[in-house]
Write a protein that holds these residues in place. Structure first.
Motif, PDB file in Angstrom:
ATOM      1  N   GLN A   1       0.827  -1.173   0.097  1.00  0.00           N
ATOM      2  CA  GLN A   1      -0.545   0.245   0.336  1.00  0.00           C
ATOM      3  C   GLN A   1       0.817   1.131  -0.027  1.00  0.00           C
ATOM      4  O   GLN A   1       1.488   1.719   1.320  1.00  0.00           O
TER       5      GLN A   1
ATOM      6  N   GLN B   1     -11.930   0.018  -6.502  1.00  0.00           N
ATOM      7  CA  GLN B   1     -10.432   0.072  -6.049  1.00  0.00           C
ATOM      8  C   GLN B   1     -10.181   1.504  -6.400  1.00  0.00           C
ATOM      9  O   GLN B   1      -9.680   2.215  -5.752  1.00  0.00           O
TER      10      GLN B   1
ATOM     11  N   ASN C   1      -8.167   3.858  -3.476  1.00  0.00           N
ATOM     12  CA  ASN C   1      -6.988   4.806  -3.867  1.00  0.00           C
ATOM     13  C   ASN C   1      -7.554   6.039  -3.603  1.00  0.00           C
ATOM     14  O   ASN C   1      -6.519   7.099  -2.796  1.00  0.00           O
TER      15      ASN C   1
ATOM     16  N   THR D   1      -2.293   1.896  -5.833  1.00  0.00           N
ATOM     17  CA  THR D   1      -3.522   1.599  -4.311  1.00  0.00           C
ATOM     18  C   THR D   1      -3.350   3.629  -3.640  1.00  0.00           C
ATOM     19  O   THR D   1      -4.093   3.292  -2.869  1.00  0.00           O
TER      20      THR D   1
ATOM     21  N   SER E   1       5.008  -0.302 -18.438  1.00  0.00           N
ATOM     22  CA  SER E   1       6.010   0.338 -16.935  1.00  0.00           C
ATOM     23  C   SER E   1       6.573   0.632 -17.070  1.00  0.00           C
ATOM     24  O   SER E   1       6.980   1.045 -15.136  1.00  0.00           O
TER      25      SER E   1
ATOM     26  N   VAL F   1      -5.895   2.364 -11.990  1.00  0.00           N
ATOM     27  CA  VAL F   1      -6.467   1.348 -11.007  1.00  0.00           C
ATOM     28  C   VAL F   1      -5.805  -0.307 -12.199  1.00  0.00           C
ATOM     29  O   VAL F   1      -4.813  -0.575 -11.001  1.00  0.00           O
ATOM     30  N   LYS F   2      -5.961  -0.064 -13.327  1.00  0.00           N
ATOM     31  CA  LYS F   2      -6.010  -0.900 -13.716  1.00  0.00           C
ATOM     32  C   LYS F   2      -3.613  -1.639 -13.917  1.00  0.00           C
ATOM     33  O   LYS F   2      -3.547  -2.727 -13.997  1.00  0.00           O
TER      34      LYS F   2
ATOM     35  N   ASN G   1      -2.380  -1.186 -11.393  1.00  0.00           N
ATOM     36  CA  ASN G   1      -2.661  -1.641 -10.082  1.00  0.00           C
ATOM     37  C   ASN G   1      -2.145  -0.199  -9.060  1.00  0.00           C
ATOM     38  O   ASN G   1      -1.444  -1.231  -8.175  1.00  0.00           O
TER      39      ASN G   1
END
Ligand code: BGC
Length: 759
Positions: free
Chosen positions: A240, A344, A348, A631, A644, A626-627, A629
């Motif tokens: 997190q 999510q 966030n 947080t 990435s 969100v897709k 990842n």
């Protein structure tokens, strides 16, 4: 990995969130003096001073109350027990004019016999390197302590112990501590020599009691995984992104050194990435004493991180705990629905709220910034107020806004204004940032129905609007500020934005003047409003009804701030929709357009388009991070690219999380504007492929629950409302219904589930 279940955690936070200190006014007697160190300070590291006093108590104690503050940040212990659970005290205010003190019941920490009192003072916001220029001594050069302890004995007699020249000072194990940089702690060091303190000539008239929640330790996270990166770095992932620090518990030899660095993300190759932290070193160094298990936590620094890189030991899962620290605000809302991606997103939003409600509303918690940017604060205000009780938090910050507002009415872009003593600093106020002076008091009024806040800030609100007028020419304001900050699409004309925000602030001032009963101002500013809207149309709207900037934000602002006559509204919203559809349902808005875009669409009959934007999963959109990842919510829509690669940006900025209030207010339909006027209005908007939605909001009347479920084309609306106000529920496809308190269930019409309320 979070150690407590989310449900219990919410409950725990709800029950324990409080002002951690007694709300009491101190009588700072003449005898209590500001004291500072009595030795020559090492000018490079500036180890944290410790102020010490021993005190003998001969009788049983009935009560003991401590009043304390510092120039810097303090941590006090009595007989080695920490005073209170607040961190980063005395908090950050406009220190030159307002300095908070805290009040604690310390009876349990004292004893009959000899008592030892130690107060360590860190540099903090007051004198540590802080702000974009990493300037030291922003508010003053010397560390200081002001202390008063009132003891009443069982026999009715009393004593007062104050900071004065009988105290001692020295340095201890904290060799260095600064908010951005981290802490260096040498556990082998015990204070060798004590020096009599010096009396410091510093004002006591600036002292104010604390009346808001403090920063406290919140959630604890155990490592999700410990791994080695391609570069060979030993890294812990706590799962997190947060603001706080890492506690470590280790064994080793005296002099063994453990270094902990903090980062929010890994780079494209999977290596530890600190490239977005600017000048923040975010590094804690712990030098072991060598006597069994040793536990270390920093004191006067915090980091924005999810990952920690560990050097100097082999990291074991049990030895490391990440602790989230932030202002202990009461939870007031929750939102969930059948789409896990939106849930999510809500998570966030809440975590960027947590991380950035750190005594003041900061823009970000990780890089060498962490400032009270006014624009970000008002953009996010409503979302924050649905999720947390922010009344006292913002009441404090508004006091600093008022204090730092310049004589000509202009409002600094950051509050507290750490740059105010810098020579040559820009003294202008800019559109979309300075407007916080008007927007936030108005929003506080709407959220808490509190007219006192409007009275308290009316002069400041008016001064801001008058400042704009004084800076304008021929009813045009062209300040050229930050504009629609970080918008990914074509940029929106700066003067266009200026005029919109000037109009909005003037309108809110008219509203406020109405509430406080200032009819002369209602008249005066209504006239001004007409003129600035007229000039807007003449200058910025083409004959064919298009805005001079053909951008999403231009139409959003023109519609949100009611800049257009009825005859142009319909075509403006159609153009907005066309721009969105032409952009394949992507946003092209920055900080100023984003908070309003979905509201404008819903209000004018296009909730379906709003849902399409919300459901968009490729960038720019809310669900793209969100897709990827995330947080927390990011400063830029595409902070991590599809391949990435990472950008030098903040991964914990709440501004774009401003969509959160649309979830509560439109999707669940809890209308906050009506609440201020003594009515509960529930008007859910059904759509977006959602099968169910549930929102809970603790408003000033009590708990509101708004829920809807869609099953085999059948719509069920469930509401639960508190006693008191008149409640109206709008049911899609049916007549609206007035209801009393308690639970109600309604059936809506499946065929009209996408129909929209025009209002
Ligand atoms: C901050 C923002 C702020 C902006 C002003 C940035 O550096 O992080 O959130 O509003 O500057 O344009």
């Amino acid at each position: 990995m979070l150690l407590v279940s989310k449900r219990n955690l919410l409950l725990l936070i709800f029950l324990t969130a409080s002002i951690p200190v007694l709300s009491q006014t101190a009588h700072w007697s003449d005898k209590a003096h500001w004291i500072t160190i009595g030795y020559e300070e090492d000018s490079v590291l500036r180890p944290c001073p410790i102020f010490r006093k021993t005190y003998k108590i001969n009788k049983s104690i009935r009560s003991a109350t401590l009043y304390i503050t510092a120039l810097g940040l303090y941590e006090a212990t009595m007989n080695n027990k920490r005073v209170g659970k607040a961190y980063f005290t005395p908090g950050w205010t406009s220190y030159d004019k307002r300095l908070q003190y805290q009040v604690y019941d310390v009876k349990p920490l004292l004893k009959k016999g000899d008592n030892e009192i130690n107060v360590t003072v860190g540099e903090g916001w007051y004198r540590g390197p802080f702000g974009g220029l990493m300037q030291r001594d922003n508010y003053g050069k010397e560390a200081g302590l002001l202390f008063r302890l009132d003891i009443t004995y069982a026999d009715g007699s009393s004593d007062v112990l104050v900071s004065d020249s009988s105290w001692q000072s020295g340095t201890g194990p904290i060799l260095h501590s600064d908010i951005y940089g981290g802490e260096i702690y040498d556990a082998r060091i015990a204070t060798k020599e004590w020096f009599i303190v010096k009396i410091l000539d510093h004002s006591k008239s600036i002292l104010v009691p604390t009346d808001c929640e403090a920063v406290e330790k919140q959630e604890h996270f155990k490592p999700l995984r410990i791994f080695t990166t391609p570069k060979g770095e030993q890294v812990i992932d706590f799962g997190q992104n947060m603001s706080g620090w890492v506690r470590l518990s280790v064994k080793g030899k005296a002099g063994d050194t453990i270094k902990l660095m903090h980062a929010e993300v890994l780079d494209k190759e999977g290596n530890f990435y600190m490239g977005n932290l600017r000048q923040a070193k975010a590094t804690d160094i712990y030098i072991l004493k060598g006597n069994g298990k040793e536990t270390f936590e920093p004191h006067f620094t915090y980091h924005g991180f999810r990952y920690a890189k560990v050097e100097g030991c082999t990291a074991q899962n049990n030895d490391f705990t990440a602790i989230a620290l932030y202002t202990a605000l009461q939870h007031t809302g929750s939102f969930s629905c059948s789409n896990p991606l939106i849930n999510q997103l809500q998570h966030n939003i809440e975590w960027s709220l947590n991380s950035n409600f750190f005594d003041i509303p900061t823009d970000c918690p990780q890089r060498s910034e962490r400032l009270g940017w006014t624009g970000d604060a008002h953009i996010f205000y409503r979302t924050a107020s649905f999720n947390r009780n922010v009344k006292r938090f913002f009441a404090k910050w508004l006091q600093d806004l008022k204090t730092d507002q310049r004589e000509n009415g202009s409002v600094p872009n950051i509050i507290p204004n750490i740059y105010q003593n810098l020579a040559g600093a820009n003294k202008k106020g800019v559109a979309g940032w300075g407007d916080a002076a008007v927007i936030i008091p108005w929003e506080q009024y709407l959220a808490y129905g509190d007219t006192a806040i409007l009275r308290e800030h009316y002069a400041s609100m008016k001064a801001w609007v008058d400042y704009i007028q004084s800076a304008s020419k021929d009813d045009l304001w062209t300040v050229n500020g930050y504009g629609d900050w970080l918008a990914p699409g074509d940029s929106t004309s700066l003067p266009f934005i200026d005029q919109c925000f000037w109009t909005n602030s003037t309108q809110l001032l008219v509203n406020a003047a109405g509430v406080v009963g200032n009819t002369a101002d209602v008249g005066h500013y209504t006239e001004l409003l007409k003129r600035i809207k007229k000039t807007f149309i003449e200058k910025y709207v083409n004959i064919d009804g298009k805005m001079i900037s053909d951008t999403q934000t231009a139409y959003v602002l023109a519609l949100q701030f009611d800049m257009l006559p009825d005859s142009l509204r319909e075509q403006a919203v159609k153009r907005l929709v066309a721009l969105i559809r032409g952009n394949n349902n992507h946003l092209s808005t920055g900080f100023l357009g984003t908070p309003y875009i979905l509201h404008v669409l819903s209000r004018l009959g296009y909730s379906n388009v709003a849902f399409d934007i919300l459901n968009q999963e490729s960038s720019p959109s809310w669900l793209y991070p969100v897709k990827m990842n995330a947080t927390t919510t990011w400063e830029k829509w595409d902070a991590i690219k599809l391949d990435s690669s990472v950008q030098t940006t903040s991964y914990n900025h709440y501004a774009y999380g401003a969509v959160g209030d649309w979830l509560y207010q439109v999707v669940a339909g809890i209308d906050i504007d009506s609440l201020a006027y003594g009515k509960i209005v529930i008007r859910p908007h059904i759509g977006g492929g959602l099968k169910s939605v549930r929102a809970v909001y603790h408003c000033k009347y009590g708990k509101i629950i708004s829920e809807w479920r869609l099953k085999s084309k059948k719509l069920k609306i469930l509401v639960n409302v508190p006693k008191g106000p008149l409640t109206i529920v709008y049911i899609p496809g049916k007549e609206s219904r007035k209801v009393g308190s308690g639970k109600h269930v309604f059936e809506g019409e499946a065929s009209t589930i996408n129909s929209i309320h025009k209002f």
